[in-house]
Scaffold this active site. Sequence first.
Site, PDB file in Angstrom:
ATOM      1  N   PRO A 118       0.872  -5.859   5.007  1.00 14.22           N
ATOM      2  CA  PRO A 118       1.078  -7.281   4.760  1.00 14.22           C
ATOM      3  C   PRO A 118       1.008  -7.722   3.298  1.00 14.22           C
ATOM      4  O   PRO A 118       0.005  -8.242   2.870  1.00 14.22           O
ATOM      5  CB  PRO A 118      -0.021  -7.958   5.578  1.00 14.22           C
ATOM      6  CG  PRO A 118      -1.096  -6.945   5.704  1.00 14.22           C
ATOM      7  CD  PRO A 118      -0.489  -5.611   5.491  1.00 14.22           C
ATOM      8  N   GLU A 119       2.060  -7.563   2.554  1.00  9.93           N
ATOM      9  CA  GLU A 119       2.202  -8.304   1.310  1.00  9.93           C
ATOM     10  C   GLU A 119       3.220  -9.396   1.591  1.00  9.93           C
ATOM     11  O   GLU A 119       3.687  -9.529   2.739  1.00  9.93           O
ATOM     12  CB  GLU A 119       2.614  -7.366   0.167  1.00  9.93           C
ATOM     13  CG  GLU A 119       1.519  -6.327  -0.096  1.00  9.93           C
ATOM     14  CD  GLU A 119       1.651  -5.567  -1.415  1.00  9.93           C
ATOM     15  OE1 GLU A 119       2.300  -6.083  -2.337  1.00  9.93           O
ATOM     16  OE2 GLU A 119       1.098  -4.467  -1.514  1.00  9.93           O
TER      17      GLU A 119
ATOM     18  N   LYS B 239       1.087 -14.897   1.311  1.00 13.15           N
ATOM     19  CA  LYS B 239       0.771 -14.106   2.497  1.00 13.15           C
ATOM     20  C   LYS B 239       0.432 -14.983   3.692  1.00 13.15           C
ATOM     21  O   LYS B 239      -0.111 -14.511   4.683  1.00 13.15           O
ATOM     22  CB  LYS B 239      -0.376 -13.144   2.172  1.00 13.15           C
ATOM     23  CG  LYS B 239      -0.003 -12.165   1.055  1.00 13.15           C
ATOM     24  CD  LYS B 239      -1.196 -11.473   0.460  1.00 13.15           C
ATOM     25  CE  LYS B 239      -0.765 -10.680  -0.789  1.00 13.15           C
ATOM     26  NZ  LYS B 239      -1.911 -10.175  -1.558  1.00 13.15           N
TER      27      LYS B 239
ATOM     28  N   ARG C 285      -3.197 -24.729  -2.971  1.00 12.73           N
ATOM     29  CA  ARG C 285      -4.070 -23.773  -3.646  1.00 12.73           C
ATOM     30  C   ARG C 285      -3.393 -22.423  -3.908  1.00 12.73           C
ATOM     31  O   ARG C 285      -4.040 -21.473  -4.321  1.00 12.73           O
ATOM     32  CB  ARG C 285      -5.381 -23.595  -2.870  1.00 12.73           C
ATOM     33  CG  ARG C 285      -5.244 -23.039  -1.476  1.00 12.73           C
ATOM     34  CD  ARG C 285      -6.638 -22.895  -0.827  1.00 12.73           C
ATOM     35  NE  ARG C 285      -6.578 -22.745   0.599  1.00 12.73           N
ATOM     36  CZ  ARG C 285      -6.314 -21.601   1.224  1.00 12.73           C
ATOM     37  NH1 ARG C 285      -6.082 -20.514   0.530  1.00 12.73           N
ATOM     38  NH2 ARG C 285      -6.298 -21.560   2.547  1.00 12.73           N
TER      39      ARG C 285
ATOM     40  N   ASN D 160      -1.392  -5.202  -3.457  1.00 12.64           N
ATOM     41  CA  ASN D 160      -1.801  -4.018  -4.210  1.00 12.64           C
ATOM     42  C   ASN D 160      -0.636  -3.080  -4.540  1.00 12.64           C
ATOM     43  O   ASN D 160      -0.642  -2.419  -5.575  1.00 12.64           O
ATOM     44  CB  ASN D 160      -2.882  -3.261  -3.425  1.00 12.64           C
ATOM     45  CG  ASN D 160      -3.834  -2.522  -4.348  1.00 12.64           C
ATOM     46  OD1 ASN D 160      -3.838  -2.751  -5.562  1.00 12.64           O
ATOM     47  ND2 ASN D 160      -4.634  -1.641  -3.789  1.00 12.64           N
TER      48      ASN D 160
ATOM     49  N   ARG E  37     -10.512  -3.212  -5.133  1.00 15.15           N
ATOM     50  CA  ARG E  37      -9.216  -2.701  -4.686  1.00 15.15           C
ATOM     51  C   ARG E  37      -8.841  -1.486  -5.527  1.00 15.15           C
ATOM     52  O   ARG E  37      -9.286  -1.340  -6.658  1.00 15.15           O
ATOM     53  CB  ARG E  37      -8.128  -3.776  -4.835  1.00 15.15           C
ATOM     54  CG  ARG E  37      -8.461  -5.094  -4.182  1.00 15.15           C
ATOM     55  CD  ARG E  37      -8.763  -4.981  -2.716  1.00 15.15           C
ATOM     56  NE  ARG E  37      -7.658  -4.420  -1.958  1.00 15.15           N
ATOM     57  CZ  ARG E  37      -6.609  -5.123  -1.562  1.00 15.15           C
ATOM     58  NH1 ARG E  37      -6.506  -6.392  -1.838  1.00 15.15           N
ATOM     59  NH2 ARG E  37      -5.664  -4.538  -0.871  1.00 15.15           N
TER      60      ARG E  37
END
Length: 306
Positions: free
Chosen positions: A2-3, A52, A153, A199, A295
Amino acid sequence: MPEGHTIHRLAEDHLARFGGRPVRVSSPQGKFSDSAALLDGQVMTGVDAHGKHLFLGFGGADEPGGTGEPGGTGEPGDAGEPEHTGHTGAAGWGWVHVHLGLFGKLGFGTDPAPPPTDTVRLRLAGGGHYADLRGPTTCALITAPEKQAVHDRLGPDPLRVRDGAGDGHGEKAWTRISRSRTTVAALLMDQKVIAGVGNVYRAEVLFRHGIDPYRAGKDLTRREWDAIWADLVALMREGVRHNRIDTVRPEHTPEAMGRPPRVDDHGGEVYVYRRARMPCLLCGAEIRTATLAARNLFWCPGCQRR
DNA sequence: GTAGGATGCTAAC
DNA sequence: TTAGCCTCCTACG
């Protein structure tokens, strides 16, 4: 998985399967049961994706009292936010807000749907299709103003740009990055700065532009940022199209280089992500890895400059 | 069978 | 900075 590209693809896929029709909604696992009962049988009136975050809009003419705002005021008036193609119509009284987090998965299938397992948080069904959501960080029924608060946001999303990279929507991100002493690696993962990069895209886009992940944002040149933003727009669009992340240039594909394809997982072809201690495809140096903000970071010490 | 890690994020210290 | 959330898959005995 999930990006941002995954989420935008899921928005498209939901719209194609369920858009404009009443949907059966259930929560076999139970954690979304109350909302599912409210939504069951409602028409899916629109979808949206930002970074996302996935939004599924429900409800039309007949609006149950109490739950929602008189929805459909519509667009994020958010300064600098481009119009986007994914958002079709307004939800009459509610949006299902989904965030997959690290483990969440959404799987589609066609009838007959199998009996759901007890991990299925949300099942949508209709028109011969079903969708099962498992393990999300967020699955909540929200109002239009609450949805707007989520947009507010989040930084600009390369996938919400309408026509290419030259239209300056990366400006807002640049404003923050160019003034920051934080590393580019951290900034690219900060959803308030830029939304949708994860990532894999982080590691790969920095490699593609020869930038050391530890370089400070303020030491990035305008030219470098423009190239990065344009590249993210293109790469992530391809990601949506193919539903996976491929970042190697045509001349570096396995076929072009006569090398074996990536085998370690279901992903596409990449330069550095999860290639620690393997030789760089371009310069042969050992790909390095380090932990940054919990990460995994990957980069080539030969190709990427401070 | 079990441990550990994973493309994410937040709240609490 | 760390723990915690939630699920699935792989590696290792």
